[in-house]
Design an enzyme around this catalytic site. Structure first.
Site, PDB file in Angstrom:
ATOM      1  N   LYS A   1      -7.909   5.518 -19.528  1.00 14.30           N
ATOM      2  CA  LYS A   1      -8.046   5.865 -21.009  1.00 14.30           C
ATOM      3  C   LYS A   1      -6.939   5.726 -21.975  1.00 14.30           C
ATOM      4  O   LYS A   1      -6.505   4.464 -22.109  1.00 14.30           O
ATOM      5  CB  LYS A   1      -8.684   7.142 -21.308  1.00 14.30           C
ATOM      6  CG  LYS A   1      -9.900   7.468 -20.099  1.00 14.30           C
ATOM      7  CD  LYS A   1     -11.029   6.496 -20.153  1.00 14.30           C
ATOM      8  CE  LYS A   1     -12.397   6.750 -19.492  1.00 14.30           C
ATOM      9  NZ  LYS A   1     -12.228   6.784 -17.778  1.00 14.30           N
TER      10      LYS A   1
ATOM     11  N   TYR B   1     -16.096  15.359 -15.886  1.00 17.23           N
ATOM     12  CA  TYR B   1     -16.372  14.102 -15.969  1.00 17.23           C
ATOM     13  C   TYR B   1     -17.622  13.869 -14.850  1.00 17.23           C
ATOM     14  O   TYR B   1     -17.417  14.483 -13.780  1.00 17.23           O
ATOM     15  CB  TYR B   1     -15.192  13.315 -15.822  1.00 17.23           C
ATOM     16  CG  TYR B   1     -15.576  11.732 -15.480  1.00 17.23           C
ATOM     17  CD1 TYR B   1     -16.420  10.965 -16.146  1.00 17.23           C
ATOM     18  CD2 TYR B   1     -15.347  11.216 -14.151  1.00 17.23           C
ATOM     19  CE1 TYR B   1     -16.826   9.744 -16.060  1.00 17.23           C
ATOM     20  CE2 TYR B   1     -15.956   9.846 -13.768  1.00 17.23           C
ATOM     21  CZ  TYR B   1     -16.454   9.276 -14.741  1.00 17.23           C
ATOM     22  OH  TYR B   1     -16.779   8.048 -14.392  1.00 17.23           O
TER      23      TYR B   1
ATOM     24  N   ASP C   1      -7.257  18.214 -15.032  1.00 18.88           N
ATOM     25  CA  ASP C   1      -7.526  16.807 -15.460  1.00 18.88           C
ATOM     26  C   ASP C   1      -7.147  16.755 -17.078  1.00 18.88           C
ATOM     27  O   ASP C   1      -7.801  17.276 -17.937  1.00 18.88           O
ATOM     28  CB  ASP C   1      -9.061  16.416 -15.394  1.00 18.88           C
ATOM     29  CG  ASP C   1      -9.267  14.940 -15.567  1.00 18.88           C
ATOM     30  OD1 ASP C   1      -8.608  14.406 -16.543  1.00 18.88           O
ATOM     31  OD2 ASP C   1     -10.223  14.585 -15.356  1.00 18.88           O
TER      32      ASP C   1
ATOM     33  N   ARG D   1       0.881  -1.330  -0.168  1.00 17.19           N
ATOM     34  CA  ARG D   1      -0.039  -0.091  -0.103  1.00 17.19           C
ATOM     35  C   ARG D   1       0.727   1.276   0.014  1.00 17.19           C
ATOM     36  O   ARG D   1       0.577   2.206  -0.495  1.00 17.19           O
ATOM     37  CB  ARG D   1      -0.823   0.076   1.201  1.00 17.19           C
ATOM     38  CG  ARG D   1      -1.954   1.141   1.248  1.00 17.19           C
ATOM     39  CD  ARG D   1      -3.123   1.230   2.183  1.00 17.19           C
ATOM     40  NE  ARG D   1      -3.043   0.234   3.009  1.00 17.19           N
ATOM     41  CZ  ARG D   1      -2.577   0.261   4.337  1.00 17.19           C
ATOM     42  NH1 ARG D   1      -1.666   1.552   4.461  1.00 17.19           N
ATOM     43  NH2 ARG D   1      -2.505  -0.539   5.173  1.00 17.19           N
TER      44      ARG D   1
HETATM   45  C1  LIG Z   1     -11.908  12.945 -18.094  1.00 19.77           C
HETATM   46  C2  LIG Z   1     -12.167  12.256 -16.767  1.00 19.77           C
HETATM   47  N1  LIG Z   1     -11.708  12.209 -15.767  1.00 19.77           N
HETATM   48  C3  LIG Z   1     -11.674  11.166 -14.821  1.00 19.77           C
HETATM   49  C4  LIG Z   1     -12.364  10.180 -15.110  1.00 19.77           C
HETATM   50  C5  LIG Z   1     -12.407   8.997 -14.202  1.00 19.77           C
HETATM   51  O1  LIG Z   1     -11.635   8.141 -14.282  1.00 19.77           O
HETATM   52  P1  LIG Z   1     -11.821   6.322 -14.103  1.00 19.77           P
HETATM   53  O2  LIG Z   1     -13.173   5.971 -14.620  1.00 19.77           O
HETATM   54  O3  LIG Z   1     -10.489   5.686 -14.316  1.00 19.77           O
HETATM   55  O4  LIG Z   1     -12.040   6.329 -12.486  1.00 19.77           O
HETATM   56  C6  LIG Z   1     -12.846   9.838 -16.526  1.00 19.77           C
HETATM   57  C7  LIG Z   1     -13.603   8.680 -16.642  1.00 19.77           C
HETATM   58  O5  LIG Z   1     -14.342   8.636 -17.635  1.00 19.77           O
HETATM   59  C8  LIG Z   1     -12.777  11.020 -17.395  1.00 19.77           C
HETATM   60  O6  LIG Z   1     -13.406  10.831 -18.653  1.00 19.77           O
END
Ligand SMILES: Cc1ncc(COP(=O)(O)O)c(C=O)c1O
Length: 380
Positions: free
Chosen positions: A194, A98, A169, A46
């Site tokens: 992604k 998101y 992000d 961890r």
């Molecule tokens: C722009 C963006 N940020 C964060 C996330 C969250 O990621 P995760 O699904 O890996 O938790 C996503 C998921 O679709 C996303 O598109």
């Protein structure tokens, strides 16, 4: 080394001396220590694991940054960064992020006495009246699902003047196309599920930064919250990163062709893709990114049916997520952004007609033919 070479060779440190060309998976929850008063780098997975540390260094190297942290998902990465906030703090956030990020902000912040303000357009935002308790600006650019672009330089500059942290992000572009810290941001977060991982087979998150004090706080939180990336997934993420540049070049080539095709088609009302000259922030995008990624959104005109269009696509699966090698279509209002209240969805443009495409790396002609034939069948 240049980006493509770092992606293949970065993050390496001598391991067991066996000279494996791939960094091994250390499937061990615990590590033996030399003596009661002698501790080695790794103690318990961890807190740290060699395979995870390897991908953390690799991701930091790719960004030209000092520190990386790998988490079990993109949301674990975002939650980790929100863990820096204290009761009474306030966060400014752009208006289409998101859905999971919005779920966190709109449900969890209030439990911790944290305020937030949704900013509809940071590019024209007047920072002069920023409240003194604003401690963080969180921006997603390009945003999900409307592909809006925020001027990272401008926001970071205004934030820095006021002692506010800027968090970006950067999931849609990755460090291959955009380096927010070079534009002034403090922290970059990723859903590495992604493009970094790239094959829709794992969930992963990354936090990248340069400031040691912040890193130590986040490292402490990573060990405390425990949402770490497993060694096996760290290995798969490393493997995905090796081909990131090749994949992204192809995603982007295909996405631009698809966006241009859709833009010309009589069935299509709106197309959102930052690589189109008609995009409202095309110039800002050119000034801060070297590419536009593989995601686009669209709305069909009256007279064409979204359900029929979706149902008749053969190459595109109807599924959430993006950034994998295969093409996907999703309906943000009910799939990825259902955490937004319907009134808010309508207000910011995530309406029932909006569709989001993640363009894969298939042959461009197959993608265009699939879209063309599904549009024909979508005519009412
Ligand atoms: C722009 C963006 N940020 C964060 C996330 C969250 O990621 P995760 O699904 O890996 O938790 C996503 C998921 O679709 C996303 O598109």
């Amino acid at each position: 080394m240049r980006y493509e070479s770092i992606a293949v060779h970065g993050g390496k440190e001598e391991d067991s001396g066996k000279r494996a060309v791939n960094y091994p998976i250390y499937l061990s929850s615990t590590f033996a220590q030399p003596g009661l008063d002698q501790f080695q780098e790794f103690a318990y997975t961890r807190g740290g694991n060699p395979t995870r540390s390897h991908v953390e260094r690799l991701a930091a190297d790719l960004e030209g940054a000092q520190y990386g942290l790998a988490l079990a998902s993109g949301m674990a990465a975002t939650s980790l960064v929100f863990g820096l906030l204290r009761q009474g703090d306030k966060v400014l956030i752009n208006n289409n992020v998101y859905g999971g990020t919005w779920r966190y902000v709109s449900n969890i912040f209030s439990n911790h006495g944290i305020e937030y303000e949704v900013v509809s357009d940071f590019n024209n935002y007047d920072f002069s009246n920023t409240a003194s308790n604003v401690k963080m600006i969180f921006i997603e650019t390009p945003s999900n699902p409307l592909l809006e672009i925020t001027d990272i330089r401008k926001v970071s500059q205004e934030a820095r003047k006021r002692g506010i942290l800027t968090v970006v992000d950067n999931t849609f572009l990755t460090s291959y196309f955009q380096r927010p810290m070079e534009l002034g941001a403090d922290i970059v977060v990723y859903s590495a599920t992604k493009y970094y991982a790239g094959h829709s087979d794992i969930l992963a998150g990354l936090v990248i930064l340069n400031q040691e004090e912040l890193y130590l706080k986040l490292k402490f939180l990573q060990n405390t919250y425990g949402g770490i990336l497993s060694p096996t997934d760290a290995f798969l993420l490393t493997r995905g990163i090796k081909t990131l540049s090749l994949r992204l070049d192809k995603h982007q080539k295909n996405a631009l062709l698809a966006a241009q095709y859709l833009k010309r088609h009589k069935a299509v009302k709106d197309v959102y893709y930052p690589g189109l000259k008609s995009h409202k922030n095309y110039d800002i995008q050119r000034s801060q990114a070297t590419g536009d990624g593989g995601v686009l959104s669209l709305r069909l005109n009256d007279g064409w049916d979204s359900k029929r269009f979706t149902a008749n696509l053969k190459i595109f699966d109807l599924a959430v997520s993006l950034g994998g090698v295969e093409s996907l279509i999703c309906h943000p209002a009910t799939m990825t952004h259902e955490s937004y209240a319907p009134e808010l969805q309508e207000k910011i443009g995530i309406d029932s007609k909006l569709l989001r495409l993640s363009i894969g790396i298939e042959h461009e002609e197959d993608i265009l033919e699939d879209i063309s034939s599904a549009l024909k069948k979508a005519k009412l």
